[in-house]
Design a protein around this motif. Structure first.
Motif, PDB file in Angstrom:
ATOM      1  N   LEU A 138       0.822  -1.210   0.000  1.00  0.00           N
ATOM      2  CA  LEU A 138       0.000   0.000   0.000  1.00  0.00           C
ATOM      3  C   LEU A 138       0.860   1.265   0.000  1.00  0.00           C
ATOM      4  O   LEU A 138       0.341   2.368  -0.161  1.00  0.00           O
ATOM      5  CB  LEU A 138      -0.931   0.012   1.216  1.00  0.00           C
ATOM      6  N   ALA A 139       2.171   1.112   0.165  1.00  0.00           N
ATOM      7  CA  ALA A 139       3.067   2.256   0.014  1.00  0.00           C
ATOM      8  C   ALA A 139       3.125   2.726  -1.436  1.00  0.00           C
ATOM      9  O   ALA A 139       3.480   3.869  -1.716  1.00  0.00           O
ATOM     10  CB  ALA A 139       4.473   1.889   0.483  1.00  0.00           C
ATOM     11  N   TYR A 140       2.810   1.822  -2.353  1.00  0.00           N
ATOM     12  CA  TYR A 140       2.813   2.145  -3.773  1.00  0.00           C
ATOM     13  C   TYR A 140       1.400   2.294  -4.345  1.00  0.00           C
ATOM     14  O   TYR A 140       1.178   3.072  -5.253  1.00  0.00           O
ATOM     15  CB  TYR A 140       3.559   1.057  -4.553  1.00  0.00           C
ATOM     16  N   ARG A 141       0.467   1.512  -3.820  1.00  0.00           N
ATOM     17  CA  ARG A 141      -0.911   1.555  -4.325  1.00  0.00           C
ATOM     18  C   ARG A 141      -1.870   1.709  -3.152  1.00  0.00           C
ATOM     19  O   ARG A 141      -2.234   0.745  -2.499  1.00  0.00           O
ATOM     20  CB  ARG A 141      -1.226   0.257  -5.079  1.00  0.00           C
ATOM     21  N   PRO A 142      -2.255   2.949  -2.817  1.00  0.00           N
ATOM     22  CA  PRO A 142      -3.153   3.171  -1.682  1.00  0.00           C
ATOM     23  C   PRO A 142      -4.546   2.618  -1.940  1.00  0.00           C
ATOM     24  O   PRO A 142      -4.970   2.463  -3.081  1.00  0.00           O
ATOM     25  CB  PRO A 142      -3.180   4.694  -1.551  1.00  0.00           C
ATOM     26  N   VAL A 143      -5.238   2.323  -0.843  1.00  0.00           N
ATOM     27  CA  VAL A 143      -6.601   1.804  -0.922  1.00  0.00           C
ATOM     28  C   VAL A 143      -7.537   2.724  -0.140  1.00  0.00           C
ATOM     29  O   VAL A 143      -7.110   3.434   0.764  1.00  0.00           O
ATOM     30  CB  VAL A 143      -6.699   0.368  -0.360  1.00  0.00           C
ATOM     31  N   PRO A 144      -8.818   2.729  -0.476  1.00  0.00           N
ATOM     32  CA  PRO A 144      -9.774   3.543   0.278  1.00  0.00           C
ATOM     33  C   PRO A 144      -9.942   3.027   1.702  1.00  0.00           C
ATOM     34  O   PRO A 144      -9.704   1.849   1.988  1.00  0.00           O
ATOM     35  CB  PRO A 144     -11.070   3.403  -0.523  1.00  0.00           C
ATOM     36  N   TYR A 145     -10.352   3.918   2.590  1.00  0.00           N
ATOM     37  CA  TYR A 145     -10.649   3.635   4.004  1.00  0.00           C
ATOM     38  C   TYR A 145      -9.403   3.387   4.854  1.00  0.00           C
ATOM     39  O   TYR A 145      -9.517   3.011   6.014  1.00  0.00           O
ATOM     40  CB  TYR A 145     -11.619   2.460   4.144  1.00  0.00           C
ATOM     41  N   GLN A 146      -8.205   3.570   4.287  1.00  0.00           N
ATOM     42  CA  GLN A 146      -6.982   3.503   5.087  1.00  0.00           C
ATOM     43  C   GLN A 146      -6.054   4.658   4.695  1.00  0.00           C
ATOM     44  O   GLN A 146      -4.860   4.468   4.492  1.00  0.00           O
ATOM     45  CB  GLN A 146      -6.280   2.159   4.908  1.00  0.00           C
ATOM     46  N   SER A 147      -6.597   5.859   4.617  1.00  0.00           N
ATOM     47  CA  SER A 147      -5.824   7.001   4.130  1.00  0.00           C
ATOM     48  C   SER A 147      -4.621   7.320   5.018  1.00  0.00           C
ATOM     49  O   SER A 147      -3.535   7.631   4.516  1.00  0.00           O
ATOM     50  CB  SER A 147      -6.721   8.231   4.006  1.00  0.00           C
ATOM     51  N   ALA A 148      -4.780   7.254   6.332  1.00  0.00           N
ATOM     52  CA  ALA A 148      -3.669   7.589   7.227  1.00  0.00           C
ATOM     53  C   ALA A 148      -2.564   6.538   7.148  1.00  0.00           C
ATOM     54  O   ALA A 148      -1.371   6.865   7.079  1.00  0.00           O
ATOM     55  CB  ALA A 148      -4.178   7.718   8.662  1.00  0.00           C
ATOM     56  N   TYR A 149      -2.948   5.281   7.153  1.00  0.00           N
ATOM     57  CA  TYR A 149      -1.974   4.193   7.070  1.00  0.00           C
ATOM     58  C   TYR A 149      -1.217   4.250   5.746  1.00  0.00           C
ATOM     59  O   TYR A 149       0.016   4.126   5.707  1.00  0.00           O
ATOM     60  CB  TYR A 149      -2.691   2.857   7.225  1.00  0.00           C
TER      61      TYR A 149
END
Length: 323
Positions: A138-149
């Protein structure tokens, strides 16, 4: 005190991936200093594993002074470590607009700040060895509902890259590595703050903490600057480079649902965002029946070379054959 070759530190080591790494290090003959917030889990570890093998300290890794104090105590007790693993993290499953500023800042302070503080403390005492920072696909491809992480994991990439260049410039005998993990069956899905209507799950494919620990141990004892763990991470990284707009839309459609299990959520469960949750010291979460113990662990630099040099070469050969 002098540095030895069999002392390790795991920050965030009382549960999840960090806990699996502690076991892996002990199996290799290391003494392991464990830092975590939850005193109850640390006491459990000390009783189960033996205080001659583990040195457990209750530390909020988001506090730089507390981290430095703990590091100093480790060096005074056993000597300087040769391996330091930064594994502490926090997250929530929440739409950004419903997340409070306090929640967002707490996640950044632990997930990013904990690695920054851990690295700083390690470099004050280590004269050789390896610092391993735990990243994510997720450092390269963010996902919804975990914006802070996702924000924290993106920032870790930049932080580690900068420090790595500084260490190379100094010709330091300490090096730093990143391990980009896939979805792992850890307790975070049992205790993270959740605003979804279902209990969170690791987005499939799911892997076991032991598989993650295998990758961390490879990073800690090898020379790779970055490891990509699991085919899902490889796909996320290179898919984002080629088709970012398509992935934005796909995750808008499927990204939230893939993080929801089929288990009902009570809405009043205890979470660990602001204080430790009441949970035993174990690596595994609640989805072990779907977690794989094996998979691909790829040298990220080699993977990039294969993609960027191998694909054109393959196209050229095909052209020669067809011609």
């Amino acid at each position: 005190m002098a540095q030895t070759d069999r002392i390790a530190v795991v920050a965030g080591g009382s549960a999840g991936v960090g806990r699996a790494v502690v076991t892996a290090l002990l199996d290799k003959g290391y003494k392991v200093a464990v830092m975590a917030r939850g005193q109850a889990r640390l006491d459990e570890m000390a009783a189960d594993l033996g205080e001659d093998k583990v040195f457990c300290q209750s530390v909020d890794v988001s506090k730089a002074d507390a981290m430095e104090k703990a590091a100093k105590a480790i060096v005074e007790k056993w000597g300087a470590p040769s391996i330091w693993v930064n594994a502490a993290m926090l997250t929530t499953f929440s739409p950004f607009e419903e997340m409070t500023a306090e929640e967002f800042e707490e996640i950044l302070a632990t997930t990013l700040g904990g690695q920054v503080n851990g690295t700083r403390a390690a470099l004050k005492h280590m004269t050789k060895g390896r610092i391993v920072c735990i990243g994510s696909g997720l450092a390269y491809r963010p996902v919804p509902y975990q914006s802070a992480y996702c924000a924290a994991k993106h920032a870790i990439n930049g932080f580690v890259g900068s420090v790595r260049s500084e260490l190379l410039r100094q010709k330091s005998r300490v090096s730093i590595s990143l391990v980009q993990l896939p979805a792992i069956n850890t307790p975070q899905f049992d205790w993270a703050r959740n605003r979804m209507d279902k209990k969170p799950q690791p987005a499939p494919p799911i892997f076991s903490p032991d598989f993650a620990a295998k990758a961390v141990m490879r990073a800690a004892t090898g020379k790779e600057r970055e490891l990509l763990v699991g085919t899902s991470v490889v796909k996320l990284i290179f898919g984002t480079m080629v088709l970012p707009n398509w992935l934005d839309k796909k995750l808008a459609d499927d990204g939230v649902e893939s993080q929801k299990s089929d288990r009902e959520e009570s809405g009043d469960r205890e979470d660990n965002l602001l204080s430790p949750a009441d949970y035993p010291s174990r690596a595994e979460g609640s989805f072990g029946d779907r977690a794989s113990d094996d998979g691909m662990i790829v040298d990220a630099d080699l993977a990039r070379k294969v993609v960027f040099f191998g694909a054109p070469a393959l196209a050229f050969l095909i052209g020669l054959i067809l011609g």
